[in-house]
Design an enzyme around this catalytic site. Sequence first.
Site, PDB file in Angstrom:
ATOM      1  N   GLY A  68       0.812  -1.169   0.103  1.00  0.00           N
ATOM      2  CA  GLY A  68       0.118  -0.014  -0.033  1.00  0.00           C
ATOM      3  C   GLY A  68       0.842   1.222  -0.128  1.00  0.00           C
ATOM      4  O   GLY A  68       1.779   1.350  -0.956  1.00  0.00           O
ATOM      5  N   GLU A  69       0.701   2.260   1.011  1.00  0.00           N
ATOM      6  CA  GLU A  69       1.483   3.294   0.923  1.00  0.00           C
ATOM      7  C   GLU A  69       1.938   3.460   2.366  1.00  0.00           C
ATOM      8  O   GLU A  69       1.137   3.587   3.483  1.00  0.00           O
ATOM      9  CB  GLU A  69       0.537   4.463   0.686  1.00  0.00           C
ATOM     10  CG  GLU A  69       1.152   5.476  -0.116  1.00  0.00           C
ATOM     11  CD  GLU A  69       2.358   6.365   0.771  1.00  0.00           C
ATOM     12  OE1 GLU A  69       2.233   6.617   2.030  1.00  0.00           O
ATOM     13  OE2 GLU A  69       3.326   6.237   0.320  1.00  0.00           O
ATOM     14  N   SER A  70       3.308   3.222   2.532  1.00  0.00           N
ATOM     15  CA  SER A  70       4.023   3.091   3.820  1.00  0.00           C
ATOM     16  C   SER A  70       3.737   4.217   4.720  1.00  0.00           C
ATOM     17  O   SER A  70       3.658   4.086   5.889  1.00  0.00           O
ATOM     18  CB  SER A  70       5.595   2.901   3.764  1.00  0.00           C
ATOM     19  OG  SER A  70       6.190   3.735   2.849  1.00  0.00           O
ATOM     20  N   CYS A 100       6.035  -5.214   0.427  1.00  0.00           N
ATOM     21  CA  CYS A 100       6.299  -3.836  -0.403  1.00  0.00           C
ATOM     22  C   CYS A 100       6.220  -2.894   0.813  1.00  0.00           C
ATOM     23  O   CYS A 100       7.335  -2.643   1.327  1.00  0.00           O
ATOM     24  CB  CYS A 100       5.134  -3.704  -1.313  1.00  0.00           C
ATOM     25  SG  CYS A 100       5.541  -2.668  -2.542  1.00  0.00           S
ATOM     26  N   ARG A 126      13.017   3.009  -1.334  1.00  0.00           N
ATOM     27  CA  ARG A 126      11.395   2.875  -1.443  1.00  0.00           C
ATOM     28  C   ARG A 126      11.276   3.424  -3.087  1.00  0.00           C
ATOM     29  O   ARG A 126      11.815   4.319  -3.656  1.00  0.00           O
ATOM     30  CB  ARG A 126      11.073   4.205  -0.868  1.00  0.00           C
ATOM     31  CG  ARG A 126       9.444   4.498  -0.898  1.00  0.00           C
ATOM     32  CD  ARG A 126       9.076   5.595   0.507  1.00  0.00           C
ATOM     33  NE  ARG A 126       7.647   5.504   0.454  1.00  0.00           N
ATOM     34  CZ  ARG A 126       6.852   6.455  -0.047  1.00  0.00           C
ATOM     35  NH1 ARG A 126       7.507   7.486  -0.813  1.00  0.00           N
ATOM     36  NH2 ARG A 126       5.499   6.325  -0.013  1.00  0.00           N
ATOM     37  N   ILE A 155       5.319  -3.868  -7.957  1.00  0.00           N
ATOM     38  CA  ILE A 155       4.325  -2.814  -8.308  1.00  0.00           C
ATOM     39  C   ILE A 155       4.690  -1.489  -7.403  1.00  0.00           C
ATOM     40  O   ILE A 155       4.620  -1.486  -6.149  1.00  0.00           O
ATOM     41  CB  ILE A 155       2.857  -2.778  -7.908  1.00  0.00           C
ATOM     42  CG1 ILE A 155       2.197  -4.093  -8.503  1.00  0.00           C
ATOM     43  CG2 ILE A 155       1.785  -1.456  -8.095  1.00  0.00           C
ATOM     44  CD1 ILE A 155       0.900  -4.362  -8.356  1.00  0.00           C
ATOM     45  N   ARG A 156       5.537  -0.423  -8.250  1.00  0.00           N
ATOM     46  CA  ARG A 156       5.889   0.429  -7.471  1.00  0.00           C
ATOM     47  C   ARG A 156       6.817   0.237  -5.992  1.00  0.00           C
ATOM     48  O   ARG A 156       6.960   0.668  -5.131  1.00  0.00           O
ATOM     49  CB  ARG A 156       5.060   1.836  -6.925  1.00  0.00           C
ATOM     50  CG  ARG A 156       4.314   2.397  -8.016  1.00  0.00           C
ATOM     51  CD  ARG A 156       3.003   3.389  -7.478  1.00  0.00           C
ATOM     52  NE  ARG A 156       3.903   4.370  -6.612  1.00  0.00           N
ATOM     53  CZ  ARG A 156       3.354   4.929  -5.755  1.00  0.00           C
ATOM     54  NH1 ARG A 156       2.024   4.719  -5.278  1.00  0.00           N
ATOM     55  NH2 ARG A 156       4.078   6.082  -4.973  1.00  0.00           N
ATOM     56  N   HIS A 191       4.556  -8.645  -4.401  1.00  0.00           N
ATOM     57  CA  HIS A 191       3.212  -8.808  -3.765  1.00  0.00           C
ATOM     58  C   HIS A 191       2.534 -10.082  -4.118  1.00  0.00           C
ATOM     59  O   HIS A 191       1.850 -10.593  -4.763  1.00  0.00           O
ATOM     60  CB  HIS A 191       2.100  -7.793  -4.639  1.00  0.00           C
ATOM     61  CG  HIS A 191       2.541  -6.335  -4.232  1.00  0.00           C
ATOM     62  ND1 HIS A 191       1.598  -5.723  -3.202  1.00  0.00           N
ATOM     63  CD2 HIS A 191       3.306  -5.316  -4.616  1.00  0.00           C
ATOM     64  CE1 HIS A 191       1.943  -4.739  -3.095  1.00  0.00           C
ATOM     65  NE2 HIS A 191       2.886  -4.291  -3.794  1.00  0.00           N
ATOM     66  N   GLU A 193       0.358 -11.690  -2.604  1.00  0.00           N
ATOM     67  CA  GLU A 193      -1.129 -11.811  -2.538  1.00  0.00           C
ATOM     68  C   GLU A 193      -1.786 -11.460  -4.003  1.00  0.00           C
ATOM     69  O   GLU A 193      -3.135 -11.711  -3.919  1.00  0.00           O
ATOM     70  CB  GLU A 193      -1.507 -10.806  -1.500  1.00  0.00           C
ATOM     71  CG  GLU A 193      -1.554  -9.254  -1.748  1.00  0.00           C
ATOM     72  CD  GLU A 193      -0.265  -8.891  -1.599  1.00  0.00           C
ATOM     73  OE1 GLU A 193      -0.311  -7.414  -1.919  1.00  0.00           O
ATOM     74  OE2 GLU A 193       0.932  -9.573  -1.533  1.00  0.00           O
TER      75      GLU A 193
END
Length: 212
Positions: A68-70, A100, A126, A155-156, A191, A193
């Site tokens: 997600g967004e850390s 991630c 990052r 992904i990113r 990822h 998942e």
Amino acid sequence: MGWMCKTCLNRNAWPFGGGNLIRIGVLALQGSVEEHLKMLSNLQEVRAIPVKTLSDIKRVDGIILPGGESTTQAKLLRDFDLFHELRDRIKGGLPVWGTCAGLILLAKNVINEQAHLGVMDVTVRRNAYGRQLDSFSRMVTLPPVSCNPVELVFIRAPWIEAVHDSATVLAKCNGHIVAARQGRMLGTAFHPELTQDASFHRYFVDIVSQAS
């Protein structure tokens, strides 16, 4: 029966029985929560629990910090007064897996950013692989995790610049470290998942079961 590697044989002998369920939590504040919960719910002997409160953290046997967004996740951990309890439980031996953004949360060193939980002896860069448009996947053979090639989805994604002290490298991709382990802590830049392969989830359940 055909040949089976030691990893797979060990998974057929989990120390659970008589209806005992291992409780795996997924930090459910932001990110790919449902995807992890779905993967866990398909595993035998596992009870998947979304973690949103202090009581949730206290009742799980292991926890996944999702992609997600850390920065957002770290802020929400503090806003909901979960940060210190989660960090203390991890330091006390709670098995944890960061994927991630979750890897960034775990790292003691984050390049060009302040560390968050700061519990795992790795240095992370990052967004190392670029923007969303630069997302990609690779098939990689990882004997500690699976007998068969495992799909890695980036992904990113960050990558791990270096491991320190007792942290060890589990996997590399294109010359960069993308998975590491330190005792009961697991960090992956990708990822699992978002694939159909539950190998990494089973691997984490192994870590949790050995800690129980």
